[in-house]
Design a protein around this motif. Structure first.
Motif, PDB file in Angstrom:
ATOM      1  N   TYR A   1      34.349  47.621  43.083  1.00  0.00           N
ATOM      2  CA  TYR A   1      34.790  47.062  41.802  1.00  0.00           C
ATOM      3  C   TYR A   1      33.766  46.061  41.240  1.00  0.00           C
ATOM      4  O   TYR A   1      34.140  45.068  40.606  1.00  0.00           O
ATOM      5  CB  TYR A   1      36.142  46.361  41.976  1.00  0.00           C
ATOM      6  N   SER A   2      32.492  46.327  41.439  1.00  0.00           N
ATOM      7  CA  SER A   2      31.439  45.360  41.097  1.00  0.00           C
ATOM      8  C   SER A   2      31.376  45.014  39.603  1.00  0.00           C
ATOM      9  O   SER A   2      30.911  43.949  39.232  1.00  0.00           O
ATOM     10  CB  SER A   2      30.076  45.893  41.550  1.00  0.00           C
ATOM     11  N   ARG A   3      31.850  45.904  38.743  1.00  0.00           N
ATOM     12  CA  ARG A   3      31.784  45.646  37.305  1.00  0.00           C
ATOM     13  C   ARG A   3      33.074  45.017  36.755  1.00  0.00           C
ATOM     14  O   ARG A   3      33.204  44.812  35.556  1.00  0.00           O
ATOM     15  CB  ARG A   3      31.488  46.955  36.552  1.00  0.00           C
ATOM     16  N   LYS A   4      34.013  44.721  37.659  1.00  0.00           N
ATOM     17  CA  LYS A   4      35.298  44.189  37.199  1.00  0.00           C
ATOM     18  C   LYS A   4      35.380  42.671  37.411  1.00  0.00           C
ATOM     19  O   LYS A   4      34.536  42.073  38.086  1.00  0.00           O
ATOM     20  CB  LYS A   4      36.449  44.865  37.956  1.00  0.00           C
ATOM     21  N   GLN A   5      36.438  42.088  36.840  1.00  0.00           N
ATOM     22  CA  GLN A   5      36.719  40.681  37.107  1.00  0.00           C
ATOM     23  C   GLN A   5      37.330  40.558  38.504  1.00  0.00           C
ATOM     24  O   GLN A   5      37.911  41.498  39.040  1.00  0.00           O
ATOM     25  CB  GLN A   5      37.696  40.128  36.063  1.00  0.00           C
ATOM     26  N   LEU A   6      37.224  39.360  39.083  1.00  0.00           N
ATOM     27  CA  LEU A   6      37.662  39.146  40.457  1.00  0.00           C
ATOM     28  C   LEU A   6      39.135  39.523  40.671  1.00  0.00           C
ATOM     29  O   LEU A   6      39.488  40.160  41.674  1.00  0.00           O
ATOM     30  CB  LEU A   6      37.437  37.669  40.819  1.00  0.00           C
ATOM     31  N   ARG A   7      39.996  39.163  39.702  1.00  0.00           N
ATOM     32  CA  ARG A   7      41.422  39.471  39.867  1.00  0.00           C
ATOM     33  C   ARG A   7      41.663  40.978  39.998  1.00  0.00           C
ATOM     34  O   ARG A   7      42.584  41.407  40.696  1.00  0.00           O
ATOM     35  CB  ARG A   7      42.249  38.911  38.709  1.00  0.00           C
ATOM     36  N   ASN A   8      40.813  41.777  39.345  1.00  0.00           N
ATOM     37  CA  ASN A   8      40.987  43.234  39.383  1.00  0.00           C
ATOM     38  C   ASN A   8      40.306  43.883  40.582  1.00  0.00           C
ATOM     39  O   ASN A   8      40.521  45.061  40.854  1.00  0.00           O
ATOM     40  CB  ASN A   8      40.464  43.848  38.093  1.00  0.00           C
ATOM     41  N   ALA A   9      39.499  43.103  41.266  1.00  0.00           N
ATOM     42  CA  ALA A   9      38.828  43.630  42.462  1.00  0.00           C
ATOM     43  C   ALA A   9      39.667  43.414  43.726  1.00  0.00           C
ATOM     44  O   ALA A   9      39.280  43.832  44.813  1.00  0.00           O
ATOM     45  CB  ALA A   9      37.469  42.947  42.636  1.00  0.00           C
ATOM     46  N   MET A  10      40.818  42.757  43.557  1.00  0.00           N
ATOM     47  CA  MET A  10      41.659  42.417  44.715  1.00  0.00           C
ATOM     48  C   MET A  10      42.848  43.363  44.879  1.00  0.00           C
ATOM     49  O   MET A  10      43.679  43.173  45.765  1.00  0.00           O
ATOM     50  CB  MET A  10      42.188  40.985  44.549  1.00  0.00           C
ATOM     51  N   ILE A  11      42.928  44.374  44.025  1.00  0.00           N
ATOM     52  CA  ILE A  11      44.146  45.195  43.999  1.00  0.00           C
ATOM     53  C   ILE A  11      44.371  45.995  45.279  1.00  0.00           C
ATOM     54  O   ILE A  11      45.501  46.372  45.582  1.00  0.00           O
ATOM     55  CB  ILE A  11      44.150  46.145  42.782  1.00  0.00           C
ATOM     56  N   ASP A  12      43.301  46.270  46.037  1.00  0.00           N
ATOM     57  CA  ASP A  12      43.466  46.995  47.304  1.00  0.00           C
ATOM     58  C   ASP A  12      43.753  46.058  48.468  1.00  0.00           C
ATOM     59  O   ASP A  12      44.177  46.506  49.542  1.00  0.00           O
ATOM     60  CB  ASP A  12      42.201  47.806  47.618  1.00  0.00           C
ATOM     61  N   LEU A  13      43.507  44.774  48.258  1.00  0.00           N
ATOM     62  CA  LEU A  13      43.675  43.794  49.330  1.00  0.00           C
ATOM     63  C   LEU A  13      45.033  43.116  49.333  1.00  0.00           C
ATOM     64  O   LEU A  13      45.559  42.766  50.399  1.00  0.00           O
ATOM     65  CB  LEU A  13      42.596  42.699  49.208  1.00  0.00           C
TER      66      LEU A  13
END
Length: 415
Positions: free
Chosen positions: A290-302
């Motif tokens: 999710y390198s091109r996304k904001q941090l909040r959206n990179a956490m959805i799998d975690l």
């Protein structure tokens, strides 16, 4: 002539005491202040009634963390297999679920209560409801009977007090037994809630109320020192936290919260199966994905969606920060937040909301084999009124059944 035994309180301990006294030849009268027997049993195990646990005796005693050693004799005399056999004989087949929890196959607490009431009727036990007991009548160090709240005196050769604790007062457990016991000289260990939700200082829990977490590790900290650690499930609420591991920690938490200035905290490891190094590698993989996304959206799998912003806030990270701009130091803060998300515990919920009451009649003044008072002959105690309590999982009902069986048996035998 058969002995006349009065049992006060038609909960699990009281009904079992009445059954065992009658089976051993006593004339038994069971007094209950509510309109029906077994009110609290009806709500145990979320209405399914977790009657016992399938663990061996040693493990059961280990899970009775409030004076478990006191139960050694009564538990061995009437153990979990005896409880299962009793209900199956009464036409209530059982099943064993996760954690050794034993339930009726029907998943209906009503079937458990009905089976006990049916057995009481079979044995000719006189069940009287809507009768509250005011006093124990003592003569020359021996029990003589009771006086009801209406003023009527009822004579008896033995009296068994099984009126419960002070939790869920709507079921009849209003702490009456403590005053009764104290009035005849018994020591009452100060009561406090056990198996009760915990309130937290952090406001963000309100934003995630209703969120359930599984397979996490919770650590209870007091002034930074680890006191207790449990693995399992929990639930966020509008006031704080609840669920299996929280309820099991609450007895210890209440000890330090009561009349103390101690800092009580709950540290949550949301990823206990991973080492810090493994978790860091997992975060890096997600960040690459999710390198091109904001941090909040990179956490959805975690993390569950509701928990993302509280965790990022705890790690001092901006939710809208682009993932490719997160530094190694910031990533490590996130990793640590996932494994050390800490809440400040301010207090327990009120004792009226507790599943079980800790404290009660001191076990030092009760014969552990017979449940007879060491101060007043012919007076017995059983169940939650006694200073015995356990973790969730069927252990508290097993303790009640074992104490009740001992009290009932010996009250019918002792002269």
């Amino acid at each position: 002539m058969s002995r006349h035994v009065l049992v006060i309180g038609a909960g699990p301990a009281g009904m079992m005491a009445a059954i065992k006294a009658a089976e051993n030849g006593a004339k038994v009268e069971l007094l209950e202040k509510m309109k029906k027997p077994g009110r609290k049993m009806m709500i145990t195990g979320k209405g399914r009634c977790n009657i016992t646990n399938a663990a061996d005796i040693t493990e059961i005693l280990r899970n009775i963390h409030g004076n478990g050693a006191f139960l050694n004799s009564s538990l061995r005399a009437f153990d979990n297999q005896d409880v299962i056999h009793f209900f199956e004989e009464q036409g209530v087949p059982t099943k064993t679920e996760r954690g050794g929890r034993v339930f009726p196959v029907s998943d209906k607490a009503q079937d458990v209560v009905d089976a006990m009431v049916h057995r009481l009727h079979e044995l000719g036990v006189k069940i009287e409801t809507d009768i509250a007991v005011r006093d124990l009548l003592i003569q020359d160090g021996h029990i003589g009977g009771i006086r009801t709240s209406a003023g009527a005196a009822v004579k008896a050769d033995a009296v068994i007090v099984c009126v419960g604790g002070a939790s869920y007062p709507g079921t009849g457990s209003t702490g009456d037994g403590y005053a009764m016991a104290a009035s005849v000289g018994h020591t009452i260990v100060p009561i406090r809630p056990s198996l009760v939700p915990l309130e937290t200082e952090e406001e963000w829990v309100k934003d995630v109320q209703g969120l359930s977490l599984r397979n996490i590790r919770g650590t209870l900290l007091v002034n930074g020192e680890k006191i207790q650690e449990l693995f399992g499930a929990m639930l966020f609420t509008h006031f704080g936290v609840t669920g299996p591991i929280i309820l099991s920690m609450s007895r210890m938490a209440s000890r330090y919260l009561s009349g103390s200035d101690a800092l009580v905290e709950l540290c949550l490891n949301l990823k206990p199966a991973l080492t810090p190094e493994q978790l860091d590698a997992r975060i890096q993989r997600d960040f690459g994905k999710y390198s091109r996304k904001q941090l909040r959206n990179a956490m959805i799998d975690l993390l569950p969606h509701k928990l993302i912003e509280p965790v990022l806030d705890y790690a001092y990270l901006q939710p809208d920060k682009p993932v490719h701009q997160v530094t190694v130091k910031e990533r490590h803060r996130l990793r640590d937040a996932l494994q050390h998300l800490t809440l400040t515990i301010t207090e327990t919920r009120p004792i009226a909301e507790a599943i079980v009451t800790a404290g009660g009649v001191s076990v030092k003044e009760i014969n552990p084999k017979t449940m007879e008072s060491k101060l007043v002959s012919g007076l017995y105690f059983a169940g939650e009124v006694v200073d015995v309590d356990a973790y969730t999982g069927g252990y508290n009902l097993q303790a009640a059944f074992s104490m009740g069986a001992a009290a009932g048996t010996w009250s019918a035998w002792n002269d």
